[in-house]
Design a protein around this motif. Structure first.
Motif, mmCIF file in Angstrom:
data_model
loop_
_atom_site.group_PDB
_atom_site.id
_atom_site.type_symbol
_atom_site.label_atom_id
_atom_site.label_comp_id
_atom_site.label_asym_id
_atom_site.label_seq_id
_atom_site.Cartn_x
_atom_site.Cartn_y
_atom_site.Cartn_z
ATOM 1 N N GLY A 10 47.417 95.768 79.423
ATOM 2 C CA GLY A 10 46.612 94.813 78.684
ATOM 3 C C GLY A 10 46.875 94.811 77.204
ATOM 4 N N SER A 11 45.839 94.626 76.437
ATOM 5 C CA SER A 11 46.018 94.256 75.038
ATOM 6 C C SER A 11 45.824 95.405 74.077
ATOM 7 C CB SER A 11 45.044 93.143 74.700
ATOM 8 O OG SER A 11 43.731 93.634 74.803
ATOM 9 N N LEU A 152 49.398 100.864 66.992
ATOM 10 C CA LEU A 152 48.113 101.112 67.641
ATOM 11 C C LEU A 152 47.543 99.841 68.255
ATOM 12 C CD1 LEU A 152 46.417 103.478 65.024
ATOM 13 C CD2 LEU A 152 47.419 104.104 67.224
ATOM 14 N N LYS A 153 47.798 98.708 67.614
ATOM 15 C CA LYS A 153 47.287 97.439 68.137
ATOM 16 C C LYS A 153 47.957 97.040 69.448
ATOM 17 C CE LYS A 153 46.203 94.118 65.330
ATOM 18 N NZ LYS A 153 46.346 93.021 64.348
ATOM 19 N N GLN A 154 49.107 97.647 69.758
ATOM 20 C CA GLN A 154 49.810 97.330 70.997
ATOM 21 C C GLN A 154 49.369 98.199 72.168
ATOM 22 O OE1 GLN A 154 51.961 94.706 71.349
ATOM 23 N NE2 GLN A 154 51.251 94.264 69.277
ATOM 24 N N LEU A 155 48.590 99.234 71.894
ATOM 25 C CA LEU A 155 48.178 100.142 72.968
ATOM 26 C C LEU A 155 47.073 99.517 73.813
ATOM 27 C CD1 LEU A 155 48.091 103.551 71.060
ATOM 28 C CD2 LEU A 155 49.873 102.694 72.603
ATOM 29 N N PRO A 156 47.055 99.792 75.108
ATOM 30 C CA PRO A 156 45.984 99.272 75.975
ATOM 31 C C PRO A 156 44.621 99.752 75.513
ATOM 32 C CG PRO A 156 47.806 100.120 77.280
ATOM 33 C CD PRO A 156 48.068 100.548 75.874
ATOM 34 N N ARG A 157 43.602 98.969 75.802
ATOM 35 C CA ARG A 157 42.230 99.344 75.454
ATOM 36 C C ARG A 157 41.643 100.325 76.454
ATOM 37 N NH1 ARG A 157 39.475 95.871 71.928
ATOM 38 N NH2 ARG A 157 40.766 94.174 71.134
ATOM 39 N N SER A 158 42.115 100.325 77.672
ATOM 40 C CA SER A 158 41.560 101.216 78.695
ATOM 41 C C SER A 158 42.646 101.562 79.702
ATOM 42 C CB SER A 158 40.370 100.570 79.399
ATOM 43 O OG SER A 158 40.771 99.381 80.057
ATOM 44 N N TYR A 159 42.386 102.620 80.452
ATOM 45 C CA TYR A 159 43.337 103.110 81.449
ATOM 46 C C TYR A 159 42.593 103.432 82.743
ATOM 47 C CZ TYR A 159 46.275 103.860 77.301
ATOM 48 O OH TYR A 159 46.987 103.703 76.140
ATOM 49 N N ASP A 160 43.373 103.637 83.796
ATOM 50 C CA ASP A 160 42.769 103.886 85.107
ATOM 51 C C ASP A 160 43.253 105.194 85.726
ATOM 52 O OD1 ASP A 160 41.324 101.385 85.184
ATOM 53 O OD2 ASP A 160 43.260 100.421 85.465
#
Length: 523
Positions: A10-11, A152-160
């Motif tokens: 994601g974003s 940092l803005k390219q890293l996903p907001r959450s993980y699973d």
């Protein structure tokens, strides 16, 4: 093989401090607007995908680090955001290099932050992974002023990853082994966070960045996106390099075409920074020089950069994949937060009698069933000895250990034992394979539509899971219900059901495999 992994998720992490929740369309717009800035930032640091020889470099100058060999693209059914080939690429060819200066490590973060470096000296017992997690949150805490902001803005907001699973998702795994692995991951995460909390407080991190939720994000970022470096066991975060999605080792779709493409490639190319070496060598010899690679990337000290190589031939438009190593689906879920529906390295286990483990010198983890349903060499040998009368085991042991059947009649007993135990294991599960398939269809509907749904077709065995999920979202199961979607929770629940379904399919394949062999022996 479908690729999944570092590129997906994601974003960006923009405005993490305020925990802003964007709609999907807003996040996509943000991604597009930020991506160009990020690629320019990376290019300024020397990140490049340009071919090794100048003759292959496009004559059109570009301010971006990509576009010569690969580009960022979107693969909806194969990992989300990833990297695509912009030209034909030959196996073993260098396709991306990321200089050491662009790698985010504990060392690089400390060198740019005197306060962080000073405070860390007071906590020598923290692990290297804990240190990197704190340092990462410390950079997020700086907001737009951090040098790493475009990344940092390219890293996903959450993980699973399993560490982020709640009780509902853990119980949905069903298998004791998987539930124990998830519970252990969650407990370790809480312990690591507790030990690092004092350090985060001393760094004056914003309250929301000192929470367990924030720690989970940092920990998952490190678990799912870091790459090995020789000087730090925590690894490094590798801008652009972490856009590659995953392909399981052993999957070679174009194996027969290894040397059929790019025959006109310069024989002077080398896999380092444009060094003109190997003059006079054929393209086959140059390919052989890289064919021994077990993984696709690594830090190369002689050029002070992380270098990525094509794991196979790629045609223009193909997704370019990276092999992180050999993992089962449970391991992929634990460390990366995804699984493969057709993972050649997956395996399943069936309960064995305690005394069976003493019959062989193989470790327990070698007594498994392959993804295609075939018992492993060690498992088959162990069962062959187990069904042999104790008084005869010494005399036939060498036959079992060599991988051969002791006799046709004896092999029938072995296969029947496997069929019975696989069937018993499946029968003891709280839901059947068919019920899991139906439940997955229902979860898909929940994800796809925020409308009233009819649960009349869902079996009673699945009702408890549906009820637990709906109650978690403030709803009750009563024929039809307006779903209030919790996207991450639903996705993790779906991953858990997909994992257990995949596990059960391996056991079913094993039953089919053994029954087929029994038919051959009976005939």
């Amino acid at each position: 093989m479908v690729g999944w992994g570092r590129g997906c998720g994601g974003s960006a992490m923009d405005r993490w401090q305020e925990t802003v929740v964007f709609t999907e369309s807003e996040m996509e717009v943000q991604d597009e607007s930020d991506l160009e800035t990020f690629l320019q930032w990376a290019a300024a640091l020397g990140v490049s995908d340009s071919p090794v020889t100048q003759s292959e470099v496009t004559t059109c100058p570009s301010p971006f680090c990509l576009g010569h060999s690969i580009c960022v693209s979107h693969f909806p059914d194969a990992g989300g955001r990833g990297l695509a080939a912009v030209r034909d690429i030959m196996k073993g060819q260098l396709i991306l290099r990321v200089p050491k200066e662009a790698l985010m490590t504990s060392e690089s973060l400390r060198s740019k932050d005197k306060k962080l470096s000073s405070v860390l000296c007071k906590y020598p017992t923290l692990s290297s992974t804990q240190v990197l997690a704190v340092a990462l949150l410390n950079e997020v805490n700086k907001g737009k002023v951090t040098w790493w902001y475009p990344y940092l803005k390219q890293l996903p907001r959450s993980y699973d990853i399993l560490e982020s699973f709640g009780r509902l998702e853990i119980e949905a795994l069903q298998m004791d082994e998987a539930m124990w692995t998830a519970e252990r991951a969650v407990e370790k995460g809480k312990m690591d966070w507790g030990e690092a909390s004092v350090l985060m407080h001393e760094l004056n991190l914003k309250p929301q960045l000192s929470t367990f939720k924030a720690w989970l994000w940092a920990s998952a970022t490190i678990s799912s996106r870091t790459m090995h470096i020789p000087w730090d066991s925590a690894g490094c975060l590798c801008p652009v390099g972490d856009f590659f999605n995953y392909a399981a080792p052993g999957e070679e779709p174009y194996h027969s075409e290894i040397l059929k493409t790019r025959r006109n490639m310069s024989p002077l190319c080398d896999t380092s920074f444009g060094k003109v070496q190997n003059a006079g060598k054929s393209i086959e010899e140059l390919f052989d020089a890289n064919a021994h690679r077990l993984i696709d990337a690594g830090y190369e000290e002689e050029v002070a950069a992380y270098c990525f190589y094509a794991r196979r031939n790629y045609r223009k438009g193909d997704q370019v994949l990276l092999s992180y190593g050999t993992y089962t689906n449970l391991e992929l879920l634990e460390h990366y937060g995804f699984l493969l529906h057709d993972n050649p390295n997956d395996r399943a286990f069936i309960p064995l009698e305690p005394d069976m483990y003493s019959l062989c010198s193989w470790p327990k983890e070698s007594l498994y069933i392959h993804q295609d349903g075939k018992p492993s060499f060690a498992l088959l040998a162990t069962i062959r000895l187990w069904v042999t009368p104790v008084t005869n085991r010494r005399s036939v042991g060498h036959i079992a250990y060599s991988g051969h059947q002791i006799s046709a009649e004896h092999e029938v007993t072995v296969l029947e034992w496997i069929v019975k135990n696989c069937g018993s294991f499946l029968g003891n599960c709280s839901t059947s394979l068919e019920e899991d398939e139906l439940l997955l269809e229902t979860i898909d509907k929940i994800q796809d539509y925020n409308v009233s749904m009819d649960f009349g077709d869902v079996s009673r065995a699945c009702n408890s899971e549906l009820s637990a999920f709906l109650e978690m979202n403030g709803r009750k199961l009563c024929g039809q219900v307006q779903i209030c979607r919790n996207t991450r929770s639903i996705h993790r629940w779906k991953l858990a059901v997909e994992w257990r379904l995949s596990y059960k399919r391996i056991l079913r394949e094993c039953i089919s495999h053994c029954n087929k062999r029994l038919e051959d022996l009976y005939s």
